[in-house]
Design a protein around this motif. Structure first.
Motif, PDB file in Angstrom:
ATOM      1  N   UNK A  19       0.216  -1.420  -0.112  1.00  0.00           N
ATOM      2  CA  UNK A  19      -0.569  -0.100  -0.139  1.00  0.00           C
ATOM      3  C   UNK A  19       0.506   1.479  -0.254  1.00  0.00           C
ATOM      4  N   UNK A  20       2.082   1.073   0.522  1.00  0.00           N
ATOM      5  CA  UNK A  20       2.803   2.508   0.681  1.00  0.00           C
ATOM      6  C   UNK A  20       3.231   2.120  -0.972  1.00  0.00           C
ATOM      7  N   UNK A  21       3.890   1.774  -1.549  1.00  0.00           N
ATOM      8  CA  UNK A  21       3.969   1.678  -2.874  1.00  0.00           C
ATOM      9  C   UNK A  21       3.407   2.133  -3.741  1.00  0.00           C
ATOM     10  N   UNK A  22       1.683   1.550  -3.703  1.00  0.00           N
ATOM     11  CA  UNK A  22       0.700   1.865  -4.545  1.00  0.00           C
ATOM     12  C   UNK A  22       0.313   3.479  -4.204  1.00  0.00           C
ATOM     13  N   UNK A  23       0.837   3.977  -3.556  1.00  0.00           N
ATOM     14  CA  UNK A  23       0.393   5.534  -2.575  1.00  0.00           C
ATOM     15  C   UNK A  23       1.213   6.366  -3.286  1.00  0.00           C
ATOM     16  N   UNK A  24       2.454   5.598  -2.980  1.00  0.00           N
ATOM     17  CA  UNK A  24       4.359   6.709  -4.133  1.00  0.00           C
ATOM     18  C   UNK A  24       3.780   6.855  -5.374  1.00  0.00           C
ATOM     19  N   UNK A  25       3.209   5.674  -6.101  1.00  0.00           N
ATOM     20  CA  UNK A  25       3.296   5.419  -7.484  1.00  0.00           C
ATOM     21  C   UNK A  25       1.947   6.142  -7.783  1.00  0.00           C
ATOM     22  N   UNK A  26       1.227   6.194  -6.835  1.00  0.00           N
ATOM     23  CA  UNK A  26      -0.023   6.917  -7.306  1.00  0.00           C
ATOM     24  C   UNK A  26       0.474   8.972  -7.551  1.00  0.00           C
ATOM     25  N   UNK A  27       1.393   9.665  -6.557  1.00  0.00           N
ATOM     26  CA  UNK A  27       1.561  10.412  -6.302  1.00  0.00           C
ATOM     27  C   UNK A  27       2.715  10.675  -7.781  1.00  0.00           C
ATOM     28  N   UNK A 130       9.788 -14.859   2.863  1.00  0.00           N
ATOM     29  CA  UNK A 130      10.272 -16.063   2.973  1.00  0.00           C
ATOM     30  C   UNK A 130      10.733 -16.042   1.010  1.00  0.00           C
ATOM     31  N   UNK A 131      12.143 -16.706   1.521  1.00  0.00           N
ATOM     32  CA  UNK A 131      12.191 -16.698   0.054  1.00  0.00           C
ATOM     33  C   UNK A 131      11.743 -17.816  -1.115  1.00  0.00           C
ATOM     34  N   UNK A 132      10.697 -18.598  -0.582  1.00  0.00           N
ATOM     35  CA  UNK A 132       9.995 -19.490  -1.500  1.00  0.00           C
ATOM     36  C   UNK A 132       8.719 -18.583  -1.969  1.00  0.00           C
ATOM     37  N   UNK A 133       8.368 -16.849  -1.444  1.00  0.00           N
ATOM     38  CA  UNK A 133       6.908 -16.667  -1.622  1.00  0.00           C
ATOM     39  C   UNK A 133       8.073 -15.168  -2.376  1.00  0.00           C
ATOM     40  N   UNK A 134       9.162 -15.016  -2.854  1.00  0.00           N
ATOM     41  CA  UNK A 134       9.906 -13.922  -2.856  1.00  0.00           C
ATOM     42  C   UNK A 134       9.646 -13.268  -4.164  1.00  0.00           C
ATOM     43  N   UNK A 135       9.566 -14.198  -5.476  1.00  0.00           N
ATOM     44  CA  UNK A 135       9.941 -13.821  -6.290  1.00  0.00           C
ATOM     45  C   UNK A 135       7.959 -13.738  -6.745  1.00  0.00           C
ATOM     46  N   UNK A 136       7.209 -14.024  -6.124  1.00  0.00           N
ATOM     47  CA  UNK A 136       5.582 -13.280  -6.705  1.00  0.00           C
ATOM     48  C   UNK A 136       5.600 -12.079  -6.144  1.00  0.00           C
ATOM     49  N   UNK A 137       6.074 -11.877  -4.842  1.00  0.00           N
ATOM     50  CA  UNK A 137       5.972 -10.968  -3.887  1.00  0.00           C
ATOM     51  C   UNK A 137       6.612  -9.475  -5.237  1.00  0.00           C
ATOM     52  N   UNK A 138       7.916  -9.754  -5.728  1.00  0.00           N
ATOM     53  CA  UNK A 138       8.655  -8.730  -6.335  1.00  0.00           C
ATOM     54  C   UNK A 138       7.098  -8.693  -7.068  1.00  0.00           C
ATOM     55  N   UNK A 139       7.065  -9.774  -7.743  1.00  0.00           N
ATOM     56  CA  UNK A 139       6.336  -9.786  -9.651  1.00  0.00           C
ATOM     57  C   UNK A 139       5.077  -8.850  -9.109  1.00  0.00           C
ATOM     58  N   UNK A 140       4.586  -8.736  -7.900  1.00  0.00           N
ATOM     59  CA  UNK A 140       3.015  -8.380  -6.933  1.00  0.00           C
ATOM     60  C   UNK A 140       3.691  -6.758  -6.696  1.00  0.00           C
ATOM     61  N   UNK A 141       4.787  -6.338  -6.469  1.00  0.00           N
ATOM     62  CA  UNK A 141       5.083  -5.213  -6.596  1.00  0.00           C
ATOM     63  C   UNK A 141       5.811  -4.004  -7.460  1.00  0.00           C
ATOM     64  N   UNK A 142       6.080  -5.246  -8.340  1.00  0.00           N
ATOM     65  CA  UNK A 142       5.913  -4.837 -10.135  1.00  0.00           C
ATOM     66  C   UNK A 142       4.520  -3.713 -10.700  1.00  0.00           C
ATOM     67  N   UNK A 143       3.433  -5.373 -10.346  1.00  0.00           N
ATOM     68  CA  UNK A 143       2.504  -4.681 -10.467  1.00  0.00           C
ATOM     69  C   UNK A 143       1.380  -3.929 -10.103  1.00  0.00           C
ATOM     70  N   UNK A 144       1.695  -3.492  -8.268  1.00  0.00           N
ATOM     71  CA  UNK A 144       1.298  -2.655  -7.665  1.00  0.00           C
ATOM     72  C   UNK A 144       2.059  -1.496  -8.490  1.00  0.00           C
TER      73      UNK A 144
END
Length: 422
Positions: A19-27, A130-144
């Motif tokens: 959510x902080x990333x979403x707000x920053x990128x909206x701005x 955790x490493x097992x979730x990190x790629x999905x988390x970073x991908x989601x971060x890029x989408x956000x």
């Protein structure tokens, strides 16, 4: 998989990072398409307006150097908070700007803040996901991030129509940064949510989290690392620099072009917002294509499309239907850019040494950002010397050159062959 990895949910990092990333990128998404317009309204020529728009990329490039030191010293969450506060100060300078120079200073500081915020949120993911979730988390971060660039221009369009003042859009970024900082300040200690992070002792005896150590390694000895990996960075890295250049060129040329052919300010924001929606819609498809068919299948279509789009735009400025051509090319460039979503991060991960990837990743990101900073400066210079059409045409040629470089060196350094299905 450990019990911790089983119980982890991506929703648990939503308040802390997404959510902080979403707000920053909206701005950011709200103001970036309008920077050349605000500069033009303050009396800047098209060339100077392009130079001011380039300051955000220049700020990010310079910010890449100390951002690792900042994150490693004050921590990931504190770094995001202070970056948000720096962005607020920068945007207030832009709001108060009475000259193009003052606006340029504010935009440069926005770039510095963006560099720190981006590395801090990446480091946060490294520490707590955790490493097992990190790629999905970073991908989601890029989408956000792309979602923010999609939403921001629509907010800007509405605000301009209500106030009649383009500079008022900067208040959107102020509100978004205040929201991001407040959210981060009010959060409980991440350790209470995610558990104590794994700590490591640096060579100087400093105890750091995994994310802080990553940030420190990415920035320490940056230029020494670039020299150590000069073979790959000079070849495939030049392709990465041209990817960054074409993406940055698009964000500067489109608003300048719209101003030069007389499109109204709210319509500019609306068109760029719709184009951002196309970009946002393709980020997941791009990853699927890379994983199933290989990196080449996104790299070449993306660069050829970006190059061709710039070349077509260069030939349309004085046509009677130049507005229609502008809209079509803006959508096409977003399609080409969206197909390449995640390409630079993926190639960096492919190429980085497995035992100690952070220094290489820092050098790789700096190489791409160097192209991203150089391109808008080139657009500004070519516009001053000749015309915006020539600047677009030259960038189109660089895009096609980038496709040639990637086509030659990707098979050698990062073949990225998809795994065979069983």
């Amino acid at each position: 998989m450990s019990n911790e990895e089983r119980s982890f949910s991506l929703r648990s990092v939503a308040l802390a990072a997404f959510l902080p990333t979403l707000l920053f990128s909206i701005g950011e998404g709200a103001i970036i398409p309008l920077i050349p317009i605000v500069a033009n309204n303050l009396g800047a020529s098209l060339a100077i307006a392009g130079l001011i728009a380039a300051m955000i990329m220049v700020g990010e490039l310079i910010g890449d150097i100390p951002s690792g030191w900042v994150v490693s010293r004050i921590g990931e969450r504190n770094a995001m908070i202070w970056a948000s506060l720096l962005a607020i100060i920068a945007v207030l300078i832009c709001i108060a700007a009475t000259s193009p120079l003052m606006l340029g200073v504010g935009i440069f500081l926005v770039g510095l803040a963006t560099a720190v915020f981006a590395l801090a949120r990446h480091a946060f993911m490294t520490t707590y996901v955790p490493l097992a979730y990190r790629a999905r988390a970073l991908s989601t971060l890029g989408g956000i991030f792309r979602a923010g660039w999609f939403i921001g221009p629509f907010i800007a369009t509405g605000l301009i129509r209500v106030t009649g003042n383009t500079q008022s859009v900067f208040w959107v970024f102020v509100v978004c940064c205040l929201g991001a900082a407040a959210m981060l300040l009010l959060l409980r200690d991440p350790s209470s949510t995610f558990g104590k992070p794994e700590m490591s002792v640096a060579a100087d005896g400093t105890v750091r989290s995994a994310g802080e150590e990553l940030a420190a390694k990415e920035s320490e000895g940056l230029f020494r690392t670039i020299w150590s990996y000069r073979a790959v960075l000079g070849k495939l890295g030049s392709g990465a620099g041209l990817i960054g250049a074409m993406r940055a060129s698009r964000t500067v040329i489109l608003p300048l072009w719209a101003v030069s052919i007389g499109i109204s300010e709210p319509d500019i924001a609306l068109i760029i917002g719709i184009a951002g929606g196309i970009d946002f819609a393709l980020f997941y498809a791009s990853g699927q294509i890379m994983d199933r068919f290989g990196r080449m299948w996104t790299a070449l279509p993306s660069m050829i499309g970006l190059g061709a789009g710039h070349l077509v735009l260069a030939a349309t400025h004085d046509l009677p239907s130049n507005v229609e051509w502008f809209i079509a090319v803006a959508m096409f460039l977003s399609l080409a850019n969206g197909i390449g979503s995640g390409l630079l991060m993926t190639l960096g991960a492919d190429l980085a040494p497995k035992k100690n990837p952070a220094p290489f990743l820092g050098a790789w990101r700096f190489t791409a950002d160097l192209g991203g900073a150089a391109a808008p400066l080139a657009v500004s210079g070519l516009t001053a010397l000749a015309s915006l059409s020539l600047a677009s045409g030259v960038m189109g040629v660089f895009g096609l050159l980038g496709a040639v470089i990637l086509g030659r060196y990707l098979p050698r350094y990062a073949p990225g062959r998809p795994r065979r299905r069983p």
